[in-house]
Design an enzyme around this catalytic site. Structure first.
Site, PDB file in Angstrom:
ATOM      1  N   ALA A 254       0.827  -1.218   0.000  1.00 21.87           N
ATOM      2  CA  ALA A 254       0.000   0.000   0.000  1.00 21.87           C
ATOM      3  C   ALA A 254       0.861   1.268   0.000  1.00 21.87           C
ATOM      4  O   ALA A 254       1.912   1.275   0.645  1.00 21.87           O
ATOM      5  CB  ALA A 254      -0.890   0.000   1.232  1.00 21.87           C
ATOM      6  N   PRO A 255       0.454   2.313  -0.737  1.00 21.34           N
ATOM      7  CA  PRO A 255      -0.788   2.477  -1.484  1.00 21.34           C
ATOM      8  C   PRO A 255      -0.774   1.914  -2.911  1.00 21.34           C
ATOM      9  O   PRO A 255      -1.689   2.194  -3.675  1.00 21.34           O
ATOM     10  CB  PRO A 255      -0.970   3.998  -1.509  1.00 21.34           C
ATOM     11  CG  PRO A 255       0.426   4.534  -1.486  1.00 21.34           C
ATOM     12  CD  PRO A 255       1.242   3.567  -0.671  1.00 21.34           C
ATOM     13  N   GLY A 256       0.232   1.166  -3.271  1.00 24.00           N
ATOM     14  CA  GLY A 256       0.160   0.440  -4.537  1.00 24.00           C
ATOM     15  C   GLY A 256       0.921   1.062  -5.698  1.00 24.00           C
ATOM     16  O   GLY A 256       0.798   0.603  -6.832  1.00 24.00           O
ATOM     17  N   LYS A 258       4.056   0.851  -6.475  1.00 27.43           N
ATOM     18  CA  LYS A 258       4.951  -0.113  -7.129  1.00 27.43           C
ATOM     19  C   LYS A 258       4.182  -1.337  -7.628  1.00 27.43           C
ATOM     20  O   LYS A 258       4.608  -1.974  -8.594  1.00 27.43           O
ATOM     21  CB  LYS A 258       6.089  -0.494  -6.181  1.00 27.43           C
ATOM     22  CG  LYS A 258       6.956   0.712  -5.831  1.00 27.43           C
ATOM     23  CD  LYS A 258       8.127   0.389  -4.961  1.00 27.43           C
ATOM     24  CE  LYS A 258       8.780   1.660  -4.433  1.00 27.43           C
ATOM     25  NZ  LYS A 258       7.944   2.426  -3.480  1.00 27.43           N
ATOM     26  N   ASP A 275      -0.432  -6.300   2.496  1.00 30.99           N
ATOM     27  CA  ASP A 275      -0.159  -5.216   3.445  1.00 30.99           C
ATOM     28  C   ASP A 275      -0.795  -5.595   4.772  1.00 30.99           C
ATOM     29  O   ASP A 275      -1.791  -6.306   4.812  1.00 30.99           O
ATOM     30  CB  ASP A 275      -0.703  -3.866   2.950  1.00 30.99           C
ATOM     31  CG  ASP A 275       0.045  -2.691   3.580  1.00 30.99           C
ATOM     32  OD1 ASP A 275       0.961  -2.138   2.927  1.00 30.99           O
ATOM     33  OD2 ASP A 275      -0.268  -2.329   4.728  1.00 30.99           O
ATOM     34  N   ASP A 301       0.881  -9.996   7.795  1.00 28.56           N
ATOM     35  CA  ASP A 301       2.164  -9.494   8.278  1.00 28.56           C
ATOM     36  C   ASP A 301       3.262 -10.174   7.461  1.00 28.56           C
ATOM     37  O   ASP A 301       3.376 -11.412   7.483  1.00 28.56           O
ATOM     38  CB  ASP A 301       2.269  -9.848   9.776  1.00 28.56           C
ATOM     39  CG  ASP A 301       3.568  -9.366  10.394  1.00 28.56           C
ATOM     40  OD1 ASP A 301       4.493  -8.996   9.648  1.00 28.56           O
ATOM     41  OD2 ASP A 301       3.653  -9.381  11.634  1.00 28.56           O
ATOM     42  N   ASP A 320       9.332  -3.604  -0.076  1.00 30.19           N
ATOM     43  CA  ASP A 320       9.473  -2.145   0.057  1.00 30.19           C
ATOM     44  C   ASP A 320       9.165  -1.839   1.517  1.00 30.19           C
ATOM     45  O   ASP A 320       8.039  -1.496   1.879  1.00 30.19           O
ATOM     46  CB  ASP A 320       8.460  -1.478  -0.896  1.00 30.19           C
ATOM     47  CG  ASP A 320       8.664   0.020  -1.021  1.00 30.19           C
ATOM     48  OD1 ASP A 320       9.750   0.502  -0.670  1.00 30.19           O
ATOM     49  OD2 ASP A 320       7.725   0.704  -1.474  1.00 30.19           O
ATOM     50  N   CYS A 373      12.991   3.947   1.703  1.00 32.12           N
ATOM     51  CA  CYS A 373      13.205   5.365   1.379  1.00 32.12           C
ATOM     52  C   CYS A 373      13.982   5.995   2.532  1.00 32.12           C
ATOM     53  O   CYS A 373      13.672   7.095   2.979  1.00 32.12           O
ATOM     54  CB  CYS A 373      11.895   6.089   1.082  1.00 32.12           C
ATOM     55  SG  CYS A 373      10.677   5.976   2.395  1.00 32.12           S
TER      56      CYS A 373
HETATM   57  C1  LIG Z   1       6.968   2.159   2.264  1.00 33.40           C
HETATM   58  S1  LIG Z   1       5.268   1.781   2.388  1.00 33.40           S
HETATM   59  C2  LIG Z   1       5.031   0.879   0.917  1.00 33.40           C
HETATM   60  C3  LIG Z   1       4.814   1.739  -0.321  1.00 33.40           C
HETATM   61  C4  LIG Z   1       4.333   0.937  -1.505  1.00 33.40           C
HETATM   62  N1  LIG Z   1       5.209  -0.182  -1.806  1.00 33.40           N
HETATM   63  C5  LIG Z   1       4.178   1.786  -2.759  1.00 33.40           C
HETATM   64  O1  LIG Z   1       5.068   1.787  -3.598  1.00 33.40           O
HETATM   65  O2  LIG Z   1       3.148   2.446  -2.882  1.00 33.40           O
HETATM   66  C6  LIG Z   1       5.298   0.523   3.589  1.00 33.40           C
HETATM   67  C7  LIG Z   1       4.006  -0.255   3.752  1.00 33.40           C
HETATM   68  O3  LIG Z   1       4.308  -1.371   4.589  1.00 33.40           O
HETATM   69  C8  LIG Z   1       3.168  -1.701   5.322  1.00 33.40           C
HETATM   70  N2  LIG Z   1       3.608  -2.556   6.447  1.00 33.40           N
HETATM   71  C9  LIG Z   1       4.176  -2.170   7.609  1.00 33.40           C
HETATM   72  N3  LIG Z   1       4.470  -3.242   8.354  1.00 33.40           N
HETATM   73  C10 LIG Z   1       4.085  -4.332   7.647  1.00 33.40           C
HETATM   74  C11 LIG Z   1       4.131  -5.734   7.897  1.00 33.40           C
HETATM   75  N4  LIG Z   1       4.632  -6.211   9.040  1.00 33.40           N
HETATM   76  N5  LIG Z   1       3.656  -6.556   6.933  1.00 33.40           N
HETATM   77  C12 LIG Z   1       3.144  -6.076   5.777  1.00 33.40           C
HETATM   78  N6  LIG Z   1       3.062  -4.748   5.505  1.00 33.40           N
HETATM   79  C13 LIG Z   1       3.534  -3.899   6.425  1.00 33.40           C
HETATM   80  C14 LIG Z   1       2.583  -0.366   5.707  1.00 33.40           C
HETATM   81  O4  LIG Z   1       1.196  -0.498   6.021  1.00 33.40           O
HETATM   82  C15 LIG Z   1       2.851   0.458   4.443  1.00 33.40           C
HETATM   83  O5  LIG Z   1       1.709   0.439   3.629  1.00 33.40           O
END
Ligand SMILES: C[S@@+](CC[C@H](N)C(=O)[O-])C[C@H]1O[C@@H](n2cnc3c(N)ncnc32)[C@H](O)[C@@H]1O
Length: 443
Positions: A254-256, A258, A275, A301, A320, A373
């Site tokens: 999220a938010p998608g 990539k 996510d 998770d 990511d 990032c």
């Molecule tokens: C850096 S953002 C991802 C951005 C996304 N890849 C994009 O390009 O739009 C990190 C994401 O990791 C999710 N997240 C955090 N901990 C997580 C976990 N343990 N398992 C899966 N997702 C997780 C968060 O909810 C967040 O949406």
């Protein structure tokens, strides 16, 4: 008739929620998503909010130096109004007299008429200075508008680059797009956008647009011809090397942004978009709907695959990972004032657990691309070097330009004015399983 929204008042209210003090620590982006006036008034509100968050530390320091007695905590909106005024005077082209006159009136609207005289005097004095003069004698962390711990960390991790990184983190980010390769070539897209468009140097589908335009003015945006995405953030998905019809895990989707890019690059891929936060997966669905593609959403998770994995291996995995976001301070400047040094160890631990938990889900010969990032080495090359040391069937395949900073593994990009964000990626390949003959080997 309803009172017309005052953009400066809206900025003070938003900052009051976001910045430490009386607020609830909400993120600036979330607060601005709601409650901002339309049109150019909204533009002024956003500019004030971003500007004050970027330059908060030296603006506060200068203001404190002018005051005989501190502004009381309960008068935080008055302080924020003064900071907005200072930012407007020193960092925008708006006429000085209009700025100086706007804020005493704003104090009255904040029901703080007592502060009108003070505001007038402080802004008049500031209007005779510029920021370079006002901040000239400040210690580096104050002038760079960073908390002390983060400035120290920049210097420890990047002694030669820390000054440039801090400067780049204060400038507004460029407006960068990803061209949808299923719709047009990058050359066609550049021609369609016309003046002000230039190609990025690192990501093959990136382009920069100066000055920025509202997305509604981009031809075909509504139907997915372009996406707004930083150039560095476009690099990981390009390195997944998905075989035809391959299965891909986008582990923190999220938010998608990539996820959509993976489906543009590998249109027949079967993508699982995972996510931890169900509501955020709704944003993925919206992103993909605009692009006219789809993925299989899954709440779970990434560090606990036994709860959601169906047992079919993935040909490629994008991780990511959640991180300190220290590479994108120019986009999310409030992060500087929310993060603490103590937040890092749990994040680093989560990233390591995600790497270890997802690796067994990758097919031999497949690739896992790890991305953040962040510009902090413990989340990036040191994290990946430690993973490589404890994972015998993993190899670092990352190609990086010769001029990139030397790191233990992967590719670290540092934020560049008018260029990419600070970002890290490592392309990790899993060794092929040994052939049965090799297994018998040299016994
Ligand atoms: C850096 S953002 C991802 C951005 C996304 N890849 C994009 O390009 O739009 C990190 C994401 O990791 C999710 N997240 C955090 N901990 C997580 C976990 N343990 N398992 C899966 N997702 C997780 C968060 O909810 C967040 O949406």
């Amino acid at each position: 008739m309803a009172e017309s929204p005052d953009p400066r008042l809206a900025a003070v209210r938003a900052l009051n929620r976001v910045l430490p003090g009386q607020g609830d620590g909400a993120s600036l982006r979330e607060v601005l998503r709601r409650g901002v006036p339309d049109g150019s008034a909204g533009g002024l509100t956003r500019d004030l909010c971003f500007g004050v968050c970027r330059y908060l530390r030296p603006l506060n320091q200068w203001l404190n130096d002018q005051l005989d007695k501190p502004i009381k905590a309960k008068a935080q909106p008055v302080r924020l109004a003064l900071l907005c005024g200072l930012y407007e005077l020193w960092f925008t082209e708006r006429p000085q007299h209009a700025v100086v006159n706007a804020y005493p009136e704003l104090c009255r609207r904040l029901k703080a008429g007592w502060a009108s005289g003070l505001t007038n005097a402080v802004l008049r004095k500031a209007s005779r200075l510029d920021a370079a003069t006002a901040f000239a004698d400040y210690p580096p962390a104050v002038a760079a508008s960073l908390p002390d711990w983060l400035w120290r960390q920049f210097q420890e991790d990047w002694p030669e680059q820390a000054d440039d990184m801090a400067r780049a983190s204060l400038t507004p980010p460029p407006f960068t797009l990803r061209v949808n390769r299923q719709r047009h070539s990058r050359e066609q897209a550049l021609a369609a956008l016309g003046e002000g468009a230039r190609p990025g140097e690192l990501a093959p589908w990136s382009l920069y647009l100066t000055p920025p335009r509202p997305v509604a003015a981009l031809p075909g945006f509504d139907t997915g011809a372009f996406s707004v995405q930083d150039e560095a953030a476009q690099l990981p998905a390009e390195r997944l090397a998905v075989p035809p019809g391959g299965r891909v895990l986008d582990a923190c989707a999220a938010p998608g942004g990539k996820t959509g890019q993976i489906l543009e690059a590998f249109p027949d891929a079967r993508v699982v978009a995972l996510d931890r936060v169900a509501e955020r997966l709704e944003r993925v669905r919206e992103t993909l709907a605009r692009l006219g593609v789809s993925a299989e959403p899954r709440v779970g998770d990434a560090a606990e695959p036994s709860d959601w994995w169906d047992g079919e291996p993935f040909d490629a995995i994008l991780l990511d990972a959640p991180c300190s976001a220290t590479g994108i301070l120019r986009r999310q400047p409030d992060v500087k004032w929310h993060r603490r040094r103590a937040d890092l160890p749990p994040l680093v631990d989560l990233q390591a657990r995600m790497l270890d938990a997802l690796w067994p889900l990758l097919r031999p010969g497949g690739r896992l691309v790890y991305a953040t990032c962040s510009v902090l080495r413990e989340e990036n090359d040191r994290q990946v070097a430690a993973f490589l040391a404890r994972t015998p069937d993993a190899a670092d395949l990352t190609e990086r330009p010769p001029a990139a900073p030397a790191v233990a593994a992967g590719w670290q990009l540092l934020p560049r004015e008018d260029g990419p964000d600070g970002f890290y990626l490592a392309c990790l390949r899993k060794h092929e399983a040994p052939a049965p003959d090799e297994q018998k080997g040299d016994r």
